[in-house]
Design an enzyme around this catalytic site. Structure first.
Site, mmCIF file in Angstrom:
data_model
loop_
_atom_site.group_PDB
_atom_site.id
_atom_site.type_symbol
_atom_site.label_atom_id
_atom_site.label_comp_id
_atom_site.label_asym_id
_atom_site.label_seq_id
_atom_site.Cartn_x
_atom_site.Cartn_y
_atom_site.Cartn_z
ATOM 1 N N LYS A 127 8.719 22.445 -14.420
ATOM 2 C CA LYS A 127 7.971 21.317 -14.097
ATOM 3 C C LYS A 127 7.460 21.290 -12.461
ATOM 4 C CE LYS A 127 6.202 16.909 -14.747
ATOM 5 N NZ LYS A 127 6.423 15.831 -15.388
ATOM 6 N N GLU B 228 -3.490 17.725 -12.537
ATOM 7 C CA GLU B 228 -3.947 18.338 -13.830
ATOM 8 C C GLU B 228 -5.312 18.683 -13.843
ATOM 9 O OE1 GLU B 228 -1.892 15.941 -16.634
ATOM 10 O OE2 GLU B 228 -3.198 16.493 -18.061
ATOM 11 N N ASN C 54 1.102 19.642 -21.629
ATOM 12 C CA ASN C 54 0.840 18.975 -22.880
ATOM 13 C C ASN C 54 0.757 19.484 -24.175
ATOM 14 O OD1 ASN C 54 0.100 16.627 -21.130
ATOM 15 N ND2 ASN C 54 -2.026 17.609 -20.771
ATOM 16 N N HIS D 103 1.496 17.881 -27.115
ATOM 17 C CA HIS D 103 1.076 16.205 -27.038
ATOM 18 C C HIS D 103 -0.059 15.853 -27.410
ATOM 19 C CE1 HIS D 103 4.530 16.765 -24.506
ATOM 20 N NE2 HIS D 103 4.390 15.344 -23.959
ATOM 21 N N LYS E 138 3.623 11.563 -11.223
ATOM 22 C CA LYS E 138 2.745 10.688 -11.986
ATOM 23 C C LYS E 138 3.415 9.222 -12.235
ATOM 24 C CE LYS E 138 -0.062 13.688 -14.889
ATOM 25 N NZ LYS E 138 -0.315 14.029 -16.015
ATOM 26 N N ARG F 295 -1.538 22.327 -15.003
ATOM 27 C CA ARG F 295 -0.907 21.312 -15.393
ATOM 28 C C ARG F 295 -1.053 20.870 -16.781
ATOM 29 N NH1 ARG F 295 1.738 15.988 -11.817
ATOM 30 N NH2 ARG F 295 2.872 15.304 -13.347
ATOM 31 N N ARG G 194 0.782 -1.274 -0.055
ATOM 32 C CA ARG G 194 -0.006 -0.055 0.020
ATOM 33 C C ARG G 194 0.664 1.264 -0.036
ATOM 34 N NH1 ARG G 194 -3.111 -3.053 3.257
ATOM 35 N NH2 ARG G 194 -4.824 -3.984 2.307
ATOM 36 N N HIS H 201 0.511 12.568 -29.298
ATOM 37 C CA HIS H 201 0.301 11.214 -29.048
ATOM 38 C C HIS H 201 -0.395 10.607 -30.106
ATOM 39 C CE1 HIS H 201 -0.013 12.344 -24.454
ATOM 40 N NE2 HIS H 201 1.063 11.873 -24.676
ATOM 41 N N GLU I 277 11.390 18.189 -25.016
ATOM 42 C CA GLU I 277 10.521 18.377 -23.748
ATOM 43 C C GLU I 277 11.070 19.813 -23.253
ATOM 44 O OE1 GLU I 277 7.758 17.087 -22.934
ATOM 45 O OE2 GLU I 277 7.777 14.862 -23.655
ATOM 46 N N HIS J 71 9.208 9.292 -28.233
ATOM 47 C CA HIS J 71 8.075 10.062 -27.629
ATOM 48 C C HIS J 71 8.434 11.756 -28.267
ATOM 49 C CE1 HIS J 71 5.057 11.841 -25.131
ATOM 50 N NE2 HIS J 71 6.069 12.604 -24.236
HETATM 51 N N1 LIG Z 1 5.610 10.166 -15.223
HETATM 52 C C1 LIG Z 1 5.401 11.313 -16.056
HETATM 53 O O1 LIG Z 1 5.172 12.167 -15.773
HETATM 54 C C2 LIG Z 1 6.150 10.944 -17.432
HETATM 55 C C3 LIG Z 1 6.242 12.016 -18.468
HETATM 56 C C4 LIG Z 1 7.011 12.037 -19.499
HETATM 57 C C5 LIG Z 1 7.182 10.436 -19.967
HETATM 58 N N2 LIG Z 1 6.753 9.467 -19.496
HETATM 59 C C6 LIG Z 1 7.396 8.288 -19.452
HETATM 60 O O2 LIG Z 1 8.622 7.993 -19.837
HETATM 61 C C7 LIG Z 1 8.771 7.009 -21.102
HETATM 62 C C8 LIG Z 1 9.895 7.190 -21.907
HETATM 63 O O3 LIG Z 1 11.012 7.702 -21.121
HETATM 64 P P1 LIG Z 1 12.519 7.600 -21.765
HETATM 65 O O4 LIG Z 1 12.438 8.577 -22.984
HETATM 66 O O5 LIG Z 1 13.501 8.058 -20.678
HETATM 67 O O6 LIG Z 1 12.786 6.305 -22.426
HETATM 68 P P2 LIG Z 1 13.313 4.932 -21.789
HETATM 69 O O7 LIG Z 1 13.257 4.811 -20.316
HETATM 70 O O8 LIG Z 1 12.967 3.880 -22.708
HETATM 71 O O9 LIG Z 1 14.805 5.038 -22.091
HETATM 72 C C9 LIG Z 1 15.470 5.001 -23.378
HETATM 73 C C10 LIG Z 1 16.584 4.162 -23.463
HETATM 74 O O10 LIG Z 1 17.693 4.846 -23.080
HETATM 75 C C11 LIG Z 1 18.316 3.774 -22.333
HETATM 76 N N3 LIG Z 1 18.985 4.625 -20.956
HETATM 77 C C12 LIG Z 1 18.445 5.036 -20.096
HETATM 78 N N4 LIG Z 1 19.648 6.011 -19.519
HETATM 79 C C13 LIG Z 1 20.806 5.673 -20.526
HETATM 80 C C14 LIG Z 1 21.994 6.288 -20.209
HETATM 81 N N5 LIG Z 1 22.216 7.233 -19.201
HETATM 82 N N6 LIG Z 1 22.885 5.822 -20.912
HETATM 83 C C15 LIG Z 1 22.386 5.174 -21.987
HETATM 84 N N7 LIG Z 1 21.350 4.686 -22.136
HETATM 85 C C16 LIG Z 1 20.411 4.874 -21.171
HETATM 86 C C17 LIG Z 1 17.334 2.799 -21.958
HETATM 87 O O11 LIG Z 1 17.513 1.718 -21.203
HETATM 88 C C18 LIG Z 1 16.369 2.942 -22.795
HETATM 89 O O12 LIG Z 1 16.791 1.715 -23.787
HETATM 90 C C19 LIG Z 1 7.446 6.912 -21.364
HETATM 91 O O13 LIG Z 1 7.193 5.351 -20.905
HETATM 92 C C20 LIG Z 1 6.615 7.816 -21.198
HETATM 93 O O14 LIG Z 1 5.363 7.450 -20.817
HETATM 94 C C21 LIG Z 1 6.317 9.672 -17.935
HETATM 95 ZN ZN LIG Z 2 6.123 14.249 -23.162
#
Ligand SMILES: NC(=O)c1ccc[n+]([C@@H]2O[C@H](COP(=O)([O-])OP(=O)(O)OC[C@H]3O[C@@H](n4cnc5c(N)ncnc54)[C@H](O)[C@@H]3O)[C@@H](O)[C@H]2O)c1
Ligand SMILES: [Zn+2]
Length: 366
Positions: free
Chosen positions: A229, A239, A247, A250, A145, A243, A123, A254, A187, A267
């Protein structure tokens, strides 16, 4: 005070918690300071690639504190409830309990999964976020999030779970594939358009240094994006208002990601096309000057090349807008710039204008 300048710290204040996001090269070496002394076992959630590059530094920084490292396969297709369950089972096998803490050490996929695991394990236990991609540093890891995907859509199961702290070490991003780095930059550019002209100008005027990962410039951009942020989440954690400005780009972004099954675009790249379309829409709607629209489009292309989008069918993208998670009661909202640094949220835009904006965006070139 001098030291503070070298260590920008941005507080996120929500109704239930207040925590710091610290941006500093080398902060990884101080991870132990952010693990409460009374915490029980420490579980690091990471991926093998990140661990190979940077695991030894985290291990060292935990200062002899025993930590269990649990690997997650990574990738959007693995960001699923089944993996969260597996990780929770592994925590129990290793005597995790209510006093345990989770460290999310990876990109946004890892920080989303680790955060969600922490939100629901017994929990709820604390999570310390140590994001390792630019995108996770400026976006995913800050703001609480967390969640995983369903087959039908991204991030449809989740929870708000604010971390204990977010440790942002720009040094970690130097091992990123260049394309991932550029995707994260979009971003940051978004933050400039929605709320901070200085960030936008820095990116528009000094792209060479940014792309060369010049530390002083990159650190300033990361700190600027994290500040925004933190401010936005503090004003509106769930949001319901402000917030939503995060987007920007986005809505159509999306749709582009979904239309191409999350394979062709990262993304950030889909959001880059989305920002171009939103700028054109704002201009067509008479909200944004042609000059600022052109500046936004040009700035996005500075950080390309973007994967080609010219074959996408605008009508299909428009149909997808209605099924986006962010659509409220069938009403598609757009975050549209009025000038660089200021946006407004608008719904009820005529499909004809949306179509025209998408056409112009998909035809745009660097
Ligand atoms: N929670 C939120 O508010 C929020 C906001 C934006 C995005 N997201 C989520 O984030 C995700 C995308 O994140 P991302 O773009 O970081 O992708 P990711 O987590 O897939 O990372 C991208 C790639 O880089 C590799 N990697 C990570 N750190 C590294 C480093 N220091 N050196 C070399 N390789 C490295 C990872 O293993 C992966 O292969 C999506 O699922 C999205 O929904 C969440
Ligand atoms: Zn984004």
């Amino acid at each position: 005070m001098v030291q503070r300048e070298h260590m920008p710290t941005f507080e996120v204040r929500t109704p239930h918690s207040t925590y710091s996001s610290v941006v500093r090269r080398g902060i990884l070496s101080e991870a132990a300071k952010h693990v409460p002394a009374k915490a029980g076992s420490v579980f690091v959630i990471t991926t093998e690639d990140v661990w190979r590059f940077h695991g030894h530094k985290l291990e060292q920084s935990l200062n002899g504190r025993a930590a269990e490292v649990l690997f997650f396969p990574g990738g959007e297709k693995n960001k699923r409830l089944a993996h969260v369950e597996q990780l929770a089972e592994q925590m129990l096998e290793r005597h995790g309990d209510r006093t345990s803490i989770v460290i999310g050490f990876g990109g946004g996929i890892v920080t989303d999964v680790a955060g969600f695991l922490a939100a629901i394990f017994m929990r709820g236990i604390p999570v310390l976020q140590i994001p390792t991609t630019l995108l996770a540093q400026v976006d995913a890891a800050v703001g609480g999030k967390t969640g995983v995907n369903l087959v039908t859509g991204k991030n449809l199961i989740g929870s708000f779970h604010q971390p204990l702290a977010v440790l942002i070490d720009p040094d970690l991003t130097t091992t990123l594939p260049e394309r991932e780095f550029r995707a994260g930059l979009f971003e940051v550019l978004k933050c400039g358009v929605i709320r901070d002209r200085a960030i936008f100008d820095l990116m528009a005027e000094r792209s060479r240094e940014v792309l060369a990962m010049t530390p002083a410039v990159v650190d300033e951009l990361i700190a600027g994006a994290v500040r925004i942020k933190a401010e936005v989440v503090s004003a509106d954690e769930r949001e319901s208002g402000l917030r939503r400005i995060l987007n920007f780009g986005h809505t159509i972004g999306h749709a582009i990601e979904a239309e191409t099954e999350y394979v062709r675009f990262l993304h950030g790249e889909a959001i880059a096309w989305g920002m171009i379309a939103a700028a054109h829409l704002a201009s067509l709607r008479g909200l944004l000057s042609a000059q600022d629209c052109n500046r936004i489009v040009a700035a996005v292309h500075l950080y390309g090349p973007l994967p080609d989008a010219s074959d996408l069918d605008p009508e299909r993208l428009i149909r997808r807008l209605g099924s986006d998670k962010k659509t409220l009661q069938g009403n598609v909202h757009f975050v549209l710039p009025e000038e660089i640094g200021k946006v407004t949220v608008i719904s009820g835009i005529e499909p004809r204008l949306i179509r025209e904006a998408i056409d112009r965006a998909l035809a745009s070139r660097a």
